[in-house]
Write an enzyme that holds these catalytic residues in place. Structure first.
Site, mmCIF file in Angstrom:
data_model
loop_
_atom_site.group_PDB
_atom_site.id
_atom_site.type_symbol
_atom_site.label_atom_id
_atom_site.label_comp_id
_atom_site.label_asym_id
_atom_site.label_seq_id
_atom_site.Cartn_x
_atom_site.Cartn_y
_atom_site.Cartn_z
ATOM 1 N N ARG A 68 -15.632 28.549 -5.172
ATOM 2 C CA ARG A 68 -15.258 28.625 -3.749
ATOM 3 C C ARG A 68 -15.662 30.025 -3.309
ATOM 4 O O ARG A 68 -14.970 31.012 -3.618
ATOM 5 C CB ARG A 68 -13.751 28.381 -3.590
ATOM 6 C CG ARG A 68 -13.250 28.394 -2.142
ATOM 7 C CD ARG A 68 -11.759 28.049 -2.129
ATOM 8 N NE ARG A 68 -11.148 28.247 -0.828
ATOM 9 C CZ ARG A 68 -11.083 27.335 0.129
ATOM 10 N NH1 ARG A 68 -11.610 26.142 -0.067
ATOM 11 N NH2 ARG A 68 -10.494 27.598 1.277
ATOM 12 N N HIS B 85 -19.332 22.219 2.502
ATOM 13 C CA HIS B 85 -18.049 21.893 1.858
ATOM 14 C C HIS B 85 -18.127 20.418 1.439
ATOM 15 O O HIS B 85 -17.447 19.555 2.007
ATOM 16 C CB HIS B 85 -16.911 22.118 2.848
ATOM 17 C CG HIS B 85 -15.559 22.261 2.219
ATOM 18 N ND1 HIS B 85 -15.324 22.003 0.890
ATOM 19 C CD2 HIS B 85 -14.348 22.624 2.745
ATOM 20 C CE1 HIS B 85 -14.060 22.200 0.621
ATOM 21 N NE2 HIS B 85 -13.442 22.575 1.723
ATOM 22 N N GLN C 96 -14.944 18.203 0.559
ATOM 23 C CA GLN C 96 -14.148 17.883 1.738
ATOM 24 C C GLN C 96 -14.743 16.705 2.497
ATOM 25 O O GLN C 96 -14.038 15.766 2.863
ATOM 26 C CB GLN C 96 -14.060 19.101 2.664
ATOM 27 C CG GLN C 96 -13.273 18.853 3.943
ATOM 28 C CD GLN C 96 -11.803 18.641 3.678
ATOM 29 O OE1 GLN C 96 -11.145 19.492 3.095
ATOM 30 N NE2 GLN C 96 -11.261 17.509 4.118
ATOM 31 N N ASP D 164 -12.021 21.420 13.280
ATOM 32 C CA ASP D 164 -11.748 22.413 12.242
ATOM 33 C C ASP D 164 -11.416 23.731 12.938
ATOM 34 O O ASP D 164 -11.541 23.852 14.168
ATOM 35 C CB ASP D 164 -12.981 22.566 11.335
ATOM 36 C CG ASP D 164 -12.724 23.419 10.102
ATOM 37 O OD1 ASP D 164 -11.551 23.724 9.817
ATOM 38 O OD2 ASP D 164 -13.705 23.783 9.429
ATOM 39 N N CYS E 154 -9.541 19.204 8.485
ATOM 40 C CA CYS E 154 -9.628 19.491 7.050
ATOM 41 C C CYS E 154 -8.541 20.446 6.574
ATOM 42 O O CYS E 154 -8.361 20.606 5.360
ATOM 43 C CB CYS E 154 -11.002 20.040 6.701
ATOM 44 S SG CYS E 154 -11.468 21.496 7.640
ATOM 45 N N ARG F 123 -8.672 14.322 -1.225
ATOM 46 C CA ARG F 123 -9.346 15.362 -1.994
ATOM 47 C C ARG F 123 -9.076 15.178 -3.491
ATOM 48 O O ARG F 123 -9.984 15.338 -4.316
ATOM 49 C CB ARG F 123 -8.857 16.749 -1.544
ATOM 50 C CG ARG F 123 -9.273 17.184 -0.158
ATOM 51 C CD ARG F 123 -10.750 17.514 -0.083
ATOM 52 N NE ARG F 123 -11.099 18.591 -0.972
ATOM 53 C CZ ARG F 123 -10.956 19.897 -0.697
ATOM 54 N NH1 ARG F 123 -10.447 20.261 0.483
ATOM 55 N NH2 ARG F 123 -11.332 20.817 -1.556
#
Length: 336
Positions: free
Chosen positions: A120, A147, A150, A242, A282, A310
């Protein structure tokens, strides 16, 4: 009559369905059939988790995180543990991964101890560099460009809600960021329909859009890049937003808050979507900014379903990457 002791059956994906030695750096690394395989396995893992209790026994995964995390860290750790594997966490929030030593040296050390690497990071090049040098699977758990975990979880959520995704339209309104990029590429790979609406100057990366359009020509997906949020949301099956300011861009927050205000997902904007539409984020959400409480807490909000997805999707990814024989593909891009 004495009952026979019950045994737990370990279910593994067919050998032909595994992606041994592969990396997941971008949605572009996956073909349409491979995305479908991830979704099928995620559904099985969700329905029968006990059957996979020892599926990754003896496997070890390390996570290098340059950014703070709740969902990403816990879902990877819990997912690995639930399949009998071990997750090790390396906190890199106080310094970039390659600040202390060369990235290739880190990769060559880690590959001798660990079966998978989860990153990450800020720079997408960090993920690409680790994948270039490490001979174990590398998973992009977020970079400044994409991502992928996600987006796969988001479309798995929509699959569970609506079924055939080719008939559905997702509207994303807000910043053309890493999440928008992976949603674009996932929609294209699935042959679905997506509309992205951003303020001028905040559009998705031009190369990502071009790649998504190239994939769409093969799959029949429909992609629209817009500036009008109402046009994007009109009749959509799902409305997604987002944070307006991603980590690393905090210095732009004051300007972004003004520019993105017309893109807030509120009851007025949501009213333009289909009557059955769901609302997505998200997380973490800045309530009262990009989304209002009324929308996020409504009966049609699936934000916590996304968060749960997830876990199941990442378990499927881990099982597919680690469940086969050792060996690497020469090309990561399934669309090459």
């Amino acid at each position: 009559m004495s009952s026979q002791p019950q045994t737990t059956q370990v279910v593994s994906p067919p050998a032909t369905a595994t992606f041994p030695g592969r990396d997941l750096i971008s949605i572009r690394d996956l073909s349409p059939s491979e995305v479908e395989t991830i979704f099928q396995l995620a559904g099985l893992l969700k329905a029968r988790p006990a059957n996979f209790r020892t599926a990754l026994a003896g496997k070890q995964m390390v996570m290098f995180f340059e950014k703070q995390s709740l969902r990403t860290r816990l879902t990877f750790e819990a997912g690995m543990a639930s399949m009998g594997g071990t997750a090790l966490f390396m906190d890199q929030t106080s310094g970039r991964l390659d600040a202390r030593e060369k990235l290739s040296d880190i990769a060559h050390n880690v590959e001798r101890w660990i079966d998978a690497i989860v990153l990450r990071t800020y720079a997408h090049s960090t993920v690409e560099g680790m994948a270039e040098h490490a001979c174990v699977p590398v998973i992009n758990a977020l970079s400044d460009l994409e991502h992928p975990c996600q987006a796969l979880a988001d479309y798995f959520t929509l699959l569970e809600r609506f079924g055939d995704l080719k008939k559905r339209c997702l509207a994303y309104v807000g910043d053309g960021n890493n999440v928008a990029h992976s949603l674009l590429l996932t929609a294209a790979t699935l042959g679905s329909k997506i509309r992205i609406a951003t303020p001028p100057g905040y559009s998705p990366d031009a190369q990502v859009v071009a790649d998504a359009q190239d994939i769409a020509q093969q799959t029949g997906a429909l992609i629209e890049i817009l500036n009008d949020p109402h046009q994007a949301v009109e009749g959509a099956d799902a409305v997604y937003t987002d944070a307006w300011t991603s980590m690393g861009h905090e210095h732009e927050a004051e300007v972004r808050d003004r520019v993105f205000l017309p893109y807030q997902v509120n009851e007025e904007l949501a009213a333009g979507a289909a009557p059955h539409a769901v609302f997505m984020h998200c997380l973490p959400a800045h309530r009262g900014m990009e989304i209002t409480d009324q929308v996020m807490d409504s009966d049609r909000s699936v934000v916590f379903d996304q968060a749960e997805s997830r876990l199941h999707v990442q378990k499927a990814i881990l099982l597919l990457l680690l469940g086969g024989k050792v060996g690497r593909s020469n090309s990561r891009n399934a669309h090459a």
